[in-house]
Write a protein that holds these residues in place. Structure first.
Motif, short mmCIF file in Angstrom:
data_model
loop_
_atom_site.label_atom_id
_atom_site.label_comp_id
_atom_site.label_asym_id
_atom_site.label_seq_id
_atom_site.Cartn_x
_atom_site.Cartn_y
_atom_site.Cartn_z
N SER A 1 36.52 41.18 37.74
CA SER A 1 35.45 42.12 38.08
C SER A 1 35.91 43.54 37.73
O SER A 1 37.10 43.76 37.50
N SER A 2 34.97 44.48 37.69
CA SER A 2 35.38 45.83 37.30
C SER A 2 35.91 46.63 38.50
O SER A 2 36.76 47.49 38.33
N ALA A 3 35.38 46.37 39.69
CA ALA A 3 35.71 47.16 40.90
C ALA A 3 35.52 48.66 40.64
O ALA A 3 36.32 49.48 41.08
N ALA A 4 34.46 48.97 39.91
CA ALA A 4 34.23 50.35 39.50
C ALA A 4 33.32 51.08 40.48
O ALA A 4 32.43 50.48 41.08
N SER A 5 33.53 52.39 40.59
CA SER A 5 32.62 53.18 41.40
C SER A 5 31.88 54.21 40.56
O SER A 5 30.98 54.89 41.05
#
Lengths: 237, 106
Positions: A164-168
């Motif tokens: 997953s990217s776990a991006a904000s």
């Protein structure tokens, strides 16, 4: 055609979440599993509706980082029915061992350079997926790759991997094939690597959506009503 | 008889737009950081075309190194002091089909 899922996106406020959803659509994703911060949990239905208009299905995710087995079990008991996906950040071996086999947990994240050894003990009990957040890779590549190589070697054959990217922010997001390049480089075949951003997370979401629906009775038993005439896949049960 | 080395062409765009020469430098340095000089030498990475106005470049690499190039491009976070992300728009075996795929994406 494959449908891609970003299994961890961090929505901090409403506007930035919309921006993330638009970027995800542009990158080729069809589903986003969002960890919702602030007041976003109350506006989740609104976010879902806008997401549908953009072309992205939004699912809720809870990320917990318990200190002990007791904390983990308490958090699972109170939250399982409220979120489509629950991920556990394993801070110690005690938590990792419980999270690996508890059926209420969907995925576990082992931090880079953990202060515990995950070996045959974890491998023998693991039933849940292991998640590799790309943002952790971006912040410390060497430590992340070192841990990921061990994970693939020890747990990779017994369980599925999810990337997953776990991006904000939109610039932290990565496309599905770029995310899949991580397990591909770590030794997975191309198809299996692509499954880590498509089939594996989708299977979890479908299973949990069914569990959260009113027609779910117990494992293997589903009520068939007038509203739900569509075929239920065997995998979901 | 010697085996022909298969190649792949990638269309990579930077967000925000950056000059293709700088993008290529960043890609080469990211690849070298991850896989070393030997890996870089065997990847056959080459800038084929650059479109300054679109912040787009077309690069070529060997088929075996494709996942590594994808990972190296995804690893780039900063360029010229700005936060940057590289997006791989399309991958193809020929420039012609790559251009077709890229133009269909708009």
């Amino acid at each position: 055609m494959r449908r891609y899922v970003d299994f961890w996106v961090k929505g901090e406020d409403y506007e930035s979440s919309l921006e993330l959803l638009r970027s995800l659509k542009r990158l080729g994703f069809s589903d986003a599993v969002m960890e919702l911060g602030g007041d976003l949990l109350e506006r989740v239905e609104e976010l879902r509706r806008v997401g549908e208009e953009i072309g992205i299905k939004v699912h809720r995710k809870l990320v917990i980082a318990p200190e002990s087995r007791k904390d983990l079990l308490r958090a699972l008991r109170s939250n399982r029915g409220k979120f489509e996906v629950i991920t556990v950040l394993c801070k110690n071996l005690e938590v990792a061992l419980v999270a690996a086999r508890d059926s209420r947990v969907d995925s576990l994240v082992i931090p880079p350079k953990p202060r515990f050894r995950f070996d045959k003990g974890v491998a023998a009990t693991i039933k849940n997926c292991v998640e590799l957040p790309f943002s952790q890779y971006l912040s410390d590549k060497q430590a992340f790759l070192e841990t990921s190589l061990q994970l693939v070697e020890i747990l990779g054959r017994r369980t599925e991997l999810i990337v997953s990217s776990a991006a904000s922010t939109p610039l932290e997001l990565r496309g599905p094939k770029e995310l899949a390049s991580l397990p591909w480089v770590l030794g997975y075949p191309q198809e299996k690597a692509l499954n880590s951003v498509s089939k594996a997370p989708r299977r979890i979401i479908e299973r949990n959506l069914l569990k959260l629906s009113k027609r779910y009775v117990v494992r293997g038993v589903v009520m068939l009503g007038e509203e739900d005439q569509e075929e239920i896949s065997g995998d979901s049960l | 008889m010697a085996r022909r080395i298969k190649k792949r062409y990638l269309a990579i765009v930077s967000e925000p737009r950056q000059p293709p020469s700088k993008m290529m430098e960043a890609l080469l340095s990211s690849y070298e950081e991850l896989f070393g000089k030997l890996g870089l030498a065997s990847a056959g990475l080459k800038l084929i075309r650059g479109y300054q106005d679109k912040g787009l470049m077309i690069v070529r690499c060997t088929l075996e190194s494709l996942p590594k190039v994808l990972l190296a491009s995804a690893s780039i976070r900063e360029l010229n002091g700005n936060e940057t992300a590289f997006r791989v728009l399309a991958v193809s075996g020929t420039i012609k089909s790559l251009m077709r795929k890229t133009s269909s994406l708009g």
